[in-house]
Each structure stands twice: as structure tokens, then as C-alpha cells.
Design a protein around this motif. Sequence first.
Motif, PDB file in Angstrom:
ATOM      1  N   ASP A   1       0.623  -1.044  -0.442  1.00  0.00           N
ATOM      2  CA  ASP A   1      -0.087  -0.009  -0.164  1.00  0.00           C
ATOM      3  C   ASP A   1       0.895   1.311  -0.346  1.00  0.00           C
ATOM      4  O   ASP A   1       0.882   2.389   0.056  1.00  0.00           O
ATOM      5  CB  ASP A   1      -0.587   0.121   0.934  1.00  0.00           C
ATOM      6  CG  ASP A   1      -1.689  -1.224   1.374  1.00  0.00           C
ATOM      7  OD1 ASP A   1      -2.251  -1.298   0.139  1.00  0.00           O
ATOM      8  OD2 ASP A   1      -2.181  -1.951   2.753  1.00  0.00           O
ATOM      9  N   PHE A   2       2.404   1.104  -0.758  1.00  0.00           N
ATOM     10  CA  PHE A   2       2.849   2.459   0.004  1.00  0.00           C
ATOM     11  C   PHE A   2       2.954   3.093  -1.968  1.00  0.00           C
ATOM     12  O   PHE A   2       3.662   2.231  -2.805  1.00  0.00           O
ATOM     13  CB  PHE A   2       4.340   2.244   0.559  1.00  0.00           C
ATOM     14  CG  PHE A   2       5.213   3.424   0.088  1.00  0.00           C
ATOM     15  CD1 PHE A   2       4.583   3.964   0.824  1.00  0.00           C
ATOM     16  CD2 PHE A   2       6.582   3.093  -0.316  1.00  0.00           C
ATOM     17  CE1 PHE A   2       6.013   5.404   0.881  1.00  0.00           C
ATOM     18  CE2 PHE A   2       7.087   4.458  -0.621  1.00  0.00           C
ATOM     19  CZ  PHE A   2       7.168   5.810   0.853  1.00  0.00           C
ATOM     20  N   THR A   3       2.721   4.285  -2.040  1.00  0.00           N
ATOM     21  CA  THR A   3       2.579   4.652  -3.702  1.00  0.00           C
ATOM     22  C   THR A   3       3.677   6.819  -3.575  1.00  0.00           C
ATOM     23  O   THR A   3       3.830   6.492  -2.159  1.00  0.00           O
ATOM     24  CB  THR A   3       1.693   5.614  -4.004  1.00  0.00           C
ATOM     25  OG1 THR A   3       0.392   5.967  -2.995  1.00  0.00           O
ATOM     26  CG2 THR A   3       0.651   3.732  -3.905  1.00  0.00           C
ATOM     27  N   THR A   4       4.085   6.338  -4.329  1.00  0.00           N
ATOM     28  CA  THR A   4       4.644   8.002  -4.492  1.00  0.00           C
ATOM     29  C   THR A   4       4.360   8.644  -5.883  1.00  0.00           C
ATOM     30  O   THR A   4       3.997   7.562  -6.791  1.00  0.00           O
ATOM     31  CB  THR A   4       6.321   7.647  -3.907  1.00  0.00           C
ATOM     32  OG1 THR A   4       6.916   6.771  -5.043  1.00  0.00           O
ATOM     33  CG2 THR A   4       6.762   7.143  -2.570  1.00  0.00           C
ATOM     34  N   SER A   5       4.415   9.880  -5.763  1.00  0.00           N
ATOM     35  CA  SER A   5       3.990  10.400  -7.340  1.00  0.00           C
ATOM     36  C   SER A   5       4.701  11.780  -7.163  1.00  0.00           C
ATOM     37  O   SER A   5       4.897  12.852  -6.042  1.00  0.00           O
ATOM     38  CB  SER A   5       2.071  10.446  -6.966  1.00  0.00           C
ATOM     39  OG  SER A   5       1.882  11.516  -6.518  1.00  0.00           O
TER      40      SER A   5
ATOM     41  N   LYS B   1      -0.828   3.301   3.975  1.00  0.00           N
ATOM     42  CA  LYS B   1      -2.287   2.729   5.419  1.00  0.00           C
ATOM     43  C   LYS B   1      -2.961   4.020   5.743  1.00  0.00           C
ATOM     44  O   LYS B   1      -2.658   3.932   7.107  1.00  0.00           O
ATOM     45  CB  LYS B   1      -0.764   2.134   5.558  1.00  0.00           C
ATOM     46  CG  LYS B   1      -0.486   0.730   5.250  1.00  0.00           C
ATOM     47  CD  LYS B   1      -0.532  -0.169   6.654  1.00  0.00           C
ATOM     48  CE  LYS B   1      -0.135  -1.904   5.694  1.00  0.00           C
ATOM     49  NZ  LYS B   1      -1.123  -2.359   4.878  1.00  0.00           N
ATOM     50  N   GLY B   2      -3.299   5.388   4.746  1.00  0.00           N
ATOM     51  CA  GLY B   2      -4.421   6.218   5.659  1.00  0.00           C
ATOM     52  C   GLY B   2      -3.281   7.053   5.730  1.00  0.00           C
ATOM     53  O   GLY B   2      -3.938   8.424   5.834  1.00  0.00           O
ATOM     54  N   ALA B   3      -1.792   7.432   5.608  1.00  0.00           N
ATOM     55  CA  ALA B   3      -1.567   8.414   6.063  1.00  0.00           C
ATOM     56  C   ALA B   3      -0.646   8.988   4.255  1.00  0.00           C
ATOM     57  O   ALA B   3      -0.295   8.101   3.385  1.00  0.00           O
ATOM     58  CB  ALA B   3      -0.213   8.110   6.653  1.00  0.00           C
ATOM     59  N   LYS B   4      -0.093  10.568   4.230  1.00  0.00           N
ATOM     60  CA  LYS B   4       0.130  11.040   3.357  1.00  0.00           C
ATOM     61  C   LYS B   4       0.259  12.144   3.199  1.00  0.00           C
ATOM     62  O   LYS B   4      -0.084  12.951   4.371  1.00  0.00           O
ATOM     63  CB  LYS B   4      -1.576  11.392   2.608  1.00  0.00           C
ATOM     64  CG  LYS B   4      -1.214  12.151   0.972  1.00  0.00           C
ATOM     65  CD  LYS B   4      -2.350  12.141   0.294  1.00  0.00           C
ATOM     66  CE  LYS B   4      -1.726  12.679  -1.059  1.00  0.00           C
ATOM     67  NZ  LYS B   4      -2.556  13.189  -2.222  1.00  0.00           N
ATOM     68  N   ILE B   5       1.680  12.276   3.382  1.00  0.00           N
ATOM     69  CA  ILE B   5       1.926  13.685   2.898  1.00  0.00           C
ATOM     70  C   ILE B   5       2.632  14.000   1.417  1.00  0.00           C
ATOM     71  O   ILE B   5       3.124  13.102   0.876  1.00  0.00           O
ATOM     72  CB  ILE B   5       3.470  13.025   3.975  1.00  0.00           C
ATOM     73  CG1 ILE B   5       4.151  14.503   4.017  1.00  0.00           C
ATOM     74  CG2 ILE B   5       5.057  12.462   3.496  1.00  0.00           C
ATOM     75  CD1 ILE B   5       5.723  14.409   4.864  1.00  0.00           C
ATOM     76  N   GLY B   6       2.725  14.982   1.567  1.00  0.00           N
ATOM     77  CA  GLY B   6       3.202  16.197  -0.022  1.00  0.00           C
ATOM     78  C   GLY B   6       4.102  17.073   0.318  1.00  0.00           C
ATOM     79  O   GLY B   6       4.042  18.513   1.513  1.00  0.00           O
ATOM     80  N   TYR B   7       4.732  17.451  -0.846  1.00  0.00           N
ATOM     81  CA  TYR B   7       4.867  19.190  -1.119  1.00  0.00           C
ATOM     82  C   TYR B   7       5.057  19.669  -2.081  1.00  0.00           C
ATOM     83  O   TYR B   7       4.146  18.950  -3.361  1.00  0.00           O
ATOM     84  CB  TYR B   7       6.740  19.482  -0.718  1.00  0.00           C
ATOM     85  CG  TYR B   7       7.452  20.514  -0.638  1.00  0.00           C
ATOM     86  CD1 TYR B   7       7.277  21.405   0.131  1.00  0.00           C
ATOM     87  CD2 TYR B   7       7.884  20.594  -1.730  1.00  0.00           C
ATOM     88  CE1 TYR B   7       7.958  22.816  -0.198  1.00  0.00           C
ATOM     89  CE2 TYR B   7       7.985  21.891  -1.874  1.00  0.00           C
ATOM     90  CZ  TYR B   7       8.265  22.726  -0.902  1.00  0.00           C
ATOM     91  OH  TYR B   7       9.212  24.137  -1.819  1.00  0.00           O
ATOM     92  N   PHE B   8       4.635  21.007  -2.157  1.00  0.00           N
ATOM     93  CA  PHE B   8       4.127  22.198  -3.505  1.00  0.00           C
ATOM     94  C   PHE B   8       5.012  22.862  -3.366  1.00  0.00           C
ATOM     95  O   PHE B   8       5.357  24.019  -2.408  1.00  0.00           O
ATOM     96  CB  PHE B   8       2.216  21.918  -3.193  1.00  0.00           C
ATOM     97  CG  PHE B   8       2.074  22.467  -2.411  1.00  0.00           C
ATOM     98  CD1 PHE B   8       1.714  23.803  -2.714  1.00  0.00           C
ATOM     99  CD2 PHE B   8       1.100  22.057  -1.603  1.00  0.00           C
ATOM    100  CE1 PHE B   8       0.885  24.795  -1.738  1.00  0.00           C
ATOM    101  CE2 PHE B   8       1.015  22.814  -0.321  1.00  0.00           C
ATOM    102  CZ  PHE B   8       0.642  24.095  -0.169  1.00  0.00           C
ATOM    103  N   LYS B   9       4.923  23.203  -4.969  1.00  0.00           N
ATOM    104  CA  LYS B   9       5.277  24.898  -5.067  1.00  0.00           C
ATOM    105  C   LYS B   9       4.819  25.278  -6.447  1.00  0.00           C
ATOM    106  O   LYS B   9       5.201  25.156  -7.013  1.00  0.00           O
ATOM    107  CB  LYS B   9       7.210  24.682  -5.302  1.00  0.00           C
ATOM    108  CG  LYS B   9       6.928  26.033  -5.613  1.00  0.00           C
ATOM    109  CD  LYS B   9       9.298  26.524  -5.048  1.00  0.00           C
ATOM    110  CE  LYS B   9       9.948  27.461  -5.088  1.00  0.00           C
ATOM    111  NZ  LYS B   9      10.998  27.485  -5.016  1.00  0.00           N
TER     112      LYS B   9
END
Length: 619
Positions: A404-408, A448-456
Motif C-alpha cells: 500500500d505504499f505509493t509515491t507520485s 496505509k491511510g497516511a499521506k505527506i506532500g510538498y507543493f510549489k
Amino acid sequence: MKQTIKLSLITVVFLNINLIANEKLEDINVISATKTIQNINSTTSNIEVITAQEIEERHYTTVAQALNSLSGINFTSNGGLGTSTAVYMRGMASKRLLVLLNGVRQNDITGLSGADFSNLIITDIAQIEVIKGAQSGIWGADASAGVINIITKKAKKGFHSTLSAEFGEFKSSNLGTTLSYGADNYYVKLNAKRVKTDGFSAQVPRGDNVTKYEDDGYENTTISFDAGVSIDNNNKITLYHTIVDAKSEFDGGAMGDSIEDKANNSSYDSTSKSKFSRVDYHNKNALGDIDIYASNSDFSREFPAYGSNYDGDVREYGADGKVDYRDEDFVIVGADYKKFAHDNAIGREYKNRAIFITNSNTLNKNGNSKTILTQSIRRDIYTAFDSKTTGKIGLKRVHHNIDDFTTSVNYGTAYNVPTLNNLYDPYSGNRDLNAENTKSWDISAEWKGAKIGYFKTKVEDMIDYVSIYGDDGSWLGGAYDNIEGTSTIKGFELGYQTNIGEDFLISTSYTKLDATNEKGKTLARRPDKTLKLGVDYYGVEKLHLALHGEYVGERFSRDDKQGQQTGKYTVANFSTNYQISPKFNLYGKVDNITDKRYQTVDGYSTSPRAVYFGVKVEY
């Protein structure tokens, strides 16, 4: 001050809850990411979906309220229901968001702030798709901040009807009905919603009690018709039409009048009647799928006290074709034509022609792991602005070594043209405005229900209203202008959702935002942080309880942290549902349960504590 902030955060943690429907991502399909239906897990875009279950359990009244439940989104309003409302997505204002209702543009060509969120109420919605980041490479100029696509429910087979009624504070009523019939080769559906309230004063001195001043009421009647017919297994025609008829009272007065004087002025109101229509033809053949459509967005607003009328429309015609190749790959090629017209005193129009292509590939498949690569490019040709080529590329990896681990990661360029009102309004227009150029990227990881993201996001020549103030801080007027240089908006988002046993669903999100212009001055009306927390309780059969809310951090009414502080507050809401039978539901809700006095826009009020009760019956 620090102690106040800590107490607010503690209040949020223990009282404010954010309701999240327990719906699995693998069951959700979206269309906005590439203009074709995809499972949400197969898209590279940074996308969130508000489901029908969430909407029905929270009992939102407006779309803006629903959007505010998501990370990276907040809204401001100039009073209660029906007053001017602006939605900010990752610090980018409404006019940079493309808002669609069943594929029909909601962005008001006669206005200044994009879609008219003040009159966009919740009615018959199946889901709201929210795509963050520059999407002009797919959707065109209005999508420099992202896309919000509102999709209504489809008719089920057989005859069905629903009745709903809600009553509460400020002599408010919210009545709705839906009638539908579905057969093997056709369906028809009619939906009507009537919202009416005496409301409360739109303008109130900061910290004052809204009940001391005259009420500003609101009425909204929204009627929609949806139909479809299957000519055969490969050919289908659908039709959609909506009418939004609204009247809103607001506070106004002459320059120099005090807020108290404006708050007791009952001579200002506005009427609005908008019509949205679309017809689609879908063909499925040996090569792929072809869609041909025509849509029209018609806007009409009137302000009797000012003697002002605003009428305009957007006509759009387009076609695209999708071809699948290999196992999970596809390419979409399309073209569209739009005509934007603003009547009355402005009497101007411009046209836009475009071609676009999107390609998606699924690579390196190994068991449950895979890599998804999506590329889009679009060429827009304008009669009133420079032509522009924009694009987007997205990469997503579903990892096999961690379940269940994804990166984008996503990168996009965008082009946002000034509205005809920005250019030619006799009071605030500026004919020398340049179009905005935007570049944005984001990177995120989920597990697994946790998400972290950076945007610019970087915006060259950002269009904004530039006010002029006197030495005493009083507003003297202003006009639209380009902010010189490059404005930078960046930040990160955190989110987590988990079940505790079988009875509780806990969720939280946090957004940190840094929005500045070329000179490093903070942009107005964007909170530096927001924290949204929530829990749902399902431990009693047929009963659902939820607390939900947010803490809004530092936010100022003017650039460079000038003007009034309009942040640093906590708001908590409560809702409950009791399912008497599968077809009969009772519910209640309490907005602003702590009766917090706060303002999202300086001088404009928000709802005090308000209690509502409702019922929904299905046949």
C-alpha cells in the motif's frame, strides 16, 4: 497570544472532528484527471474526492462548505448564505480554479472571481472531484490552480423518488425532491432544491453580536433535468440542464459610512439567474471511444440599488477520442472551441480554439507494483490574448516491497487570462492587464491511510485587485493590476485516517502555506496554517455521530501582514444521523458549537451557533 493559540489547538484536538466517509479508494472512479473514466488509484494527479456518503452524513448546504473539509482548501465569505464567497486551493484564489458541474463551466464570465460559489448549493451530488495543481495542459486557461468537477447522481433502474426537508436557525428551510425513472435503454431524472433563510447581518463590527443588526436573507431555487438514451449498445446521447435562481440581501452604503451604518442598511440586494446546459454523444467502436459535446453557461445578475446588470455566456463545442493500446495504456486526442461574451456596459467577447493530447502508460508491472506515466500537452489560440502551449507530466509508483505504499510527482504549466470584467469594468478594469503564466509541481507519498506532500507554484504577473488606502487606513478605491514579477506559493500537506476498532473513524489533516509576491511580502487572505481533525462514531446500530472542525492560523486582510487579523480561530461543528429504516433518515446538526465570533473577511460576519434538524425519505 501563544497561550490562546495552544488552547485553540487543544480545543480542536478534543472537540473538532472531521468526518471522512469509510469508502475504499479502489471503489472510486474519476474523470477529471485525464478527461476519461479511471480508477483513482490509476491516476498520477494529486486528487481528492468528496463522496455522496460524506455529503449526506455532514449535511452541507453549499459546495464551498464541502470543499473546506479537504486539506489545502479554505474559503472566505462576505457574510452568510448567498454572499460573495472565494475558495482558495493551496493559496490560489477561485478565479484560477476551473469549476465544472457535469462538465458544464461554472466560471462566471461576467464576474471577477471565477465560479459563483455563493449560489452553488449541495443538491443531488454523487461526488466532487478535486484535482490540485496546474491543469491547463488538459483543461485550458481557467485551470491554473486546479479543477473541481461536481458530478450528480445517475438515475437507477425503475421509478425512484426522494423527499428531504431541513429547518433551523434564522427561520431557515432547505427543501428538496428528486424523481427519476430508468429503463434498459433510457432514463430521465428531475431534481429540485429550495433554500430560504432570513439570515443574519452580512456586515458586523469585529467581535460584535450579529443579532443587534438587521437580517440579510437569501433564497435559492435550483432545478436540474438529466436524461439519456442508448440508441444501441455503441451509441448514447445524454442531456443535462440546470437553472439556478437566487436572491441575496447584503449590506452597503456610501464611502466613509461606518460598518454599523452599513449593517443596518436594508436597501441592498442582488438577483441572479444562471442556466447551464450540455448535450453529449458517445460512440464506442473498434478503434476506441469518441465523445462529441456542446455546452452553454448563461449568467445574469442584477444589483438594483446600483442600477447595474451583468449578462454573459460561455458557449463550448468539443470532441475527443480515446484509443486503448497494450494492456492498460491509452491516448486521448481532442479539440474544443469556446466563445466568451459579456454584454451590458462592457459589450465585449473573445474566442478560444484548442487542440490537446494526453497519453498514459503503465510500466514495470511486477505483481502488485507498477509505474504510471501520464503526459498532456495543449495548444490554445485566442482572439484577444497571446496563444499559449501548456502541458503536464505525472509519474506514480506503486511499490511492491512495501504494501500500500505509493509515491507520485506532478509538474504542470498553466495560462490564466484576465476576465472581460478585469479588463473593461468602468470602475476597476485595466485594459493593460497581461495574462498570468504559472508553473507548479508537487511530490507526495501515501501509505496505509497516511499521506505527506510538498507543493510549489510560481505565478508570473499575478492578477489581483490593488486597493488604495488613506493615511488613516480607510479604503479609497482601487483597480485590477498585475503584481510585478513572480509570486511564489509553496507548502506541505499532511493527512492521516484510521479506524479504531469497529466503531471509530479518526482523521486529520494539516497544511502549512507560504504565499509571497516578488518582494517577499505575504499575500492577503491566505492562512499560514490550517489543522482539520475529526472522528466518526458508528458504535450504535443505525446511529452515526460526528464532530468536525478546524483551526485556522495567521491570516491578514491585506498584503504584507497589514490590515486586520482574520485568522487564529477554531470552529467546531456537530452532526448526527439516525436511520429509522433503509428509506427513512432523521438528522441534526449544530454549526459553530462553541458560538465562536470570528470573521474570514474583515468587517463581514459569520454564523453564530446554529441548530438544524432534517428528514430524508426515499421511495
